[in-house]
Design a protein around this motif. Sequence first.
Motif, short mmCIF file in Angstrom:
data_model
loop_
_atom_site.label_atom_id
_atom_site.label_comp_id
_atom_site.label_asym_id
_atom_site.label_seq_id
_atom_site.Cartn_x
_atom_site.Cartn_y
_atom_site.Cartn_z
N GLY A 311 0.82 -1.21 0.00
CA GLY A 311 0.00 0.00 0.00
C GLY A 311 0.85 1.25 0.00
O GLY A 311 0.62 2.18 -0.77
N VAL A 315 0.99 4.11 -2.95
CA VAL A 315 0.72 5.52 -2.74
C VAL A 315 1.92 6.36 -3.15
O VAL A 315 1.79 7.40 -3.81
CB VAL A 315 0.34 5.80 -1.27
CG1 VAL A 315 0.17 7.28 -1.03
CG2 VAL A 315 -0.96 5.09 -0.92
N MET A 318 2.13 6.55 -6.90
CA MET A 318 1.11 7.44 -7.45
C MET A 318 1.49 8.90 -7.21
O MET A 318 1.38 9.72 -8.12
CB MET A 318 -0.25 7.16 -6.81
CG MET A 318 -0.86 5.83 -7.15
SD MET A 318 -0.98 5.51 -8.89
CE MET A 318 -2.50 6.32 -9.29
N LEU A 319 1.93 9.22 -6.00
CA LEU A 319 2.25 10.61 -5.70
C LEU A 319 3.50 11.06 -6.45
O LEU A 319 3.65 12.23 -6.76
CB LEU A 319 2.45 10.81 -4.19
CG LEU A 319 1.19 10.73 -3.35
CD1 LEU A 319 1.50 11.02 -1.91
CD2 LEU A 319 0.14 11.69 -3.86
N VAL B 84 -2.40 13.14 1.63
CA VAL B 84 -2.50 12.54 0.30
C VAL B 84 -3.50 13.27 -0.59
O VAL B 84 -3.14 13.81 -1.63
CB VAL B 84 -2.87 11.05 0.40
CG1 VAL B 84 -2.94 10.45 -0.99
CG2 VAL B 84 -1.87 10.30 1.26
N ARG B 87 -3.15 16.77 -2.23
CA ARG B 87 -2.27 16.93 -3.39
C ARG B 87 -2.90 16.44 -4.68
O ARG B 87 -2.39 16.73 -5.76
CB ARG B 87 -0.98 16.13 -3.17
CG ARG B 87 -0.17 16.63 -2.02
CD ARG B 87 0.71 15.52 -1.50
NE ARG B 87 1.10 15.82 -0.14
CZ ARG B 87 2.35 15.91 0.24
NH1 ARG B 87 3.31 15.70 -0.62
NH2 ARG B 87 2.63 16.19 1.48
N ILE B 88 -3.93 15.60 -4.58
CA ILE B 88 -4.39 14.95 -5.81
C ILE B 88 -5.82 15.27 -6.17
O ILE B 88 -6.41 14.59 -7.00
CB ILE B 88 -4.21 13.41 -5.70
CG1 ILE B 88 -5.03 12.85 -4.55
CG2 ILE B 88 -2.76 13.04 -5.56
CD1 ILE B 88 -5.09 11.35 -4.56
N THR B 99 -5.04 5.42 -5.91
CA THR B 99 -4.30 5.91 -4.75
C THR B 99 -5.01 5.53 -3.46
O THR B 99 -4.40 5.05 -2.50
CB THR B 99 -4.13 7.44 -4.81
OG1 THR B 99 -3.72 7.79 -6.11
CG2 THR B 99 -3.14 7.91 -3.80
N ILE B 103 -4.02 3.28 -0.08
CA ILE B 103 -4.20 3.65 1.33
C ILE B 103 -4.98 2.56 2.05
O ILE B 103 -4.63 2.16 3.17
CB ILE B 103 -4.94 5.00 1.45
CG1 ILE B 103 -4.13 6.09 0.76
CG2 ILE B 103 -5.19 5.35 2.90
CD1 ILE B 103 -4.88 7.38 0.62
#
Lengths: 346, 289
Positions: A311, A315, A318-319, B84, B87-88, B99, B103
């Motif tokens: 996970g 993340v 993706m970021l 998180v 930002r998106i 995303t 998580i």
Amino acid sequence: MSNTCDPAMRDLEANVPSLKRTLAERMLGTLKWWVGILVPFGVLGLAGWILPLPFVMEVLIFSIYTMACNFLLGRLGFISFGQPAYLAAGAYGTAFYLYYFGTDPYMGIVAGVLAGFVVSALAGAVFVRLRSDYFALVNLALTVIVFYMLQKVLAPITHGDNGLWFLDRMRNTPVLDITNPRQLALLIWLVAVALWAFYKYIDGTIFGACCLATKTNEDKVKFLGYNDFAIRWTGFVLANTTAALAGSLYGIYFGFVSPEMASAARAADPVVVTILGGTGTLYGPLVGALAYVGMKDLVSRLVGNWEFFVGLLLVTVMLAGEKGIWGTLQPIAQRWVGRWVSESRE
Amino acid sequence: MEGNIWISGVIYGLSMGSIFFLLAVGLSLCFGLMRIISLDQLLYYSLGAYIAYTVETAIHQPWLSVLSGALAAGIASLVVERWVFYRIYARELTFTMITSFGILIGGVGAIKYVWGLIPRPASIPVDIQVSILGTPVPVYRLIIVAIAAGVYVAIQIVLNRTVIGKAIRAAVEDVDQVEGLGVDVYRLFTLTFVGAGMLSGLAGALHAPLVMVDPQMGLEVVPFVFMVVIIGGLGSIKGTLVSAFLVGQVVSLGSLIYAPLAQMAPFVAMLMVLLVKPTGLYGSPLLRR
């Protein structure tokens, strides 16, 4: 001819050299792609002698499974949370043949691929009209339906949760003996390389270009006179038949299938691995599968809960710009190769 | 005897529907306002259940533990939102979906690390039963239904009567316009996200006594919650309410008719709804992308 008053014409002329250049690059690419195949798969094939064999087989089968998802996501723009349905279709196609009808494992694989083809052709005809998130969800629905069909509704033939065992029903085959683990690994390796080359080839064809075009702008594709439904349907069937092939290989490898294969809890795995590896890149599935299976293996042996790290990695990827592991490594690798080539020339 | 089964089936369906509603309404609001698909709501659901279970075993105060579960979920969602989602927000839908799935998985791993793999039984706050038409019905299930109804009314009041609620409704229609009016839309986003997280936590804390608390519980309800949101129409509160109770009844009554139907029937229903009306029952065509 060179009526430069028309801006569109001028643009076109300005673009012609770049078209030529891409052609040259593509020719260079076709020269290089043998190297491209041989290096990673060769390394993995050699690793088969060092690393535990089940691990290598798992990585290879998973990368076949991911290649299908990679094609859907990277070329057609379909995000599917329903890949287990097609995986299970392939696995059960193989299992039914080997459990009830014959003993030839190769025929079993063919049966699995056919089953996957039929299921995805039927489902695709309905599903490909929908876009992105709805597409993901109807596929998830299909997975749940397939799971309960296999577990409960068809229990008299599928034996429900007990699954079908057919390991000792498989006959020895003459050339590549599937019942021998090492030769089975070789077969899986060959299939993976062939599929990789196939998808590489698709990328260069008009069909591949059309797939990418429907992803970017479906109206323009229609305007150009292509049947966008047919393109997406063909792509969908192609990808999910590949997923079925992966399922069929899983079946042969374990010698056993159970409804667990179509479990919705595993539905996001191929999507996650595709993105981990790098969506739309050619090595993405291989790198992603290696990272995912490796991490699952290693972390669950050392710490115990691999989910947390997967996970976290997802993340982070993706970021960091969703380029994935291979997408990030590729420019670096290209620079290395470029430097090495120029040095060896001097 | 025959009638008794059906009555308890309907009550069971109502309580399932309430849990689904509490979970799905957060997802639906997040989608309507921020255009994100927030799978991590399911993490707050498991977290709420676990915190409620832990507080319950420590101090034996059932309702306080439910409250603390919801609060803990709210805090967790605030942290995730800041780190998180902040930002998106501008990214496309599938991006946020994946995303948030990361998580969710990571959170499940963390829960496994803290509480272990074994499912835990949580004790029921109210274990009295009342008789409705001669059928004994657990009061706790009725309380859950009442709470869900209360939440629905509260959401409607907030959205229709307060300034913040009106700003949220306006932002669902057109974010840029609302921002142009001088409203800090990112504050609205945070507020909605944390609100959704708290509702998910509440759902988990309320659901914990009815099922075993286990790390996979969030992943198990993912398909159902999605289905509720899709059948109801993304972004519609009323649609979510209707489809949550619909799915609850289909699950509960379906299992009375033929056991395997319980898990499968809602998906068949969803497939039908999607193929006939891709925006869901109450989804506005404006929200189609």
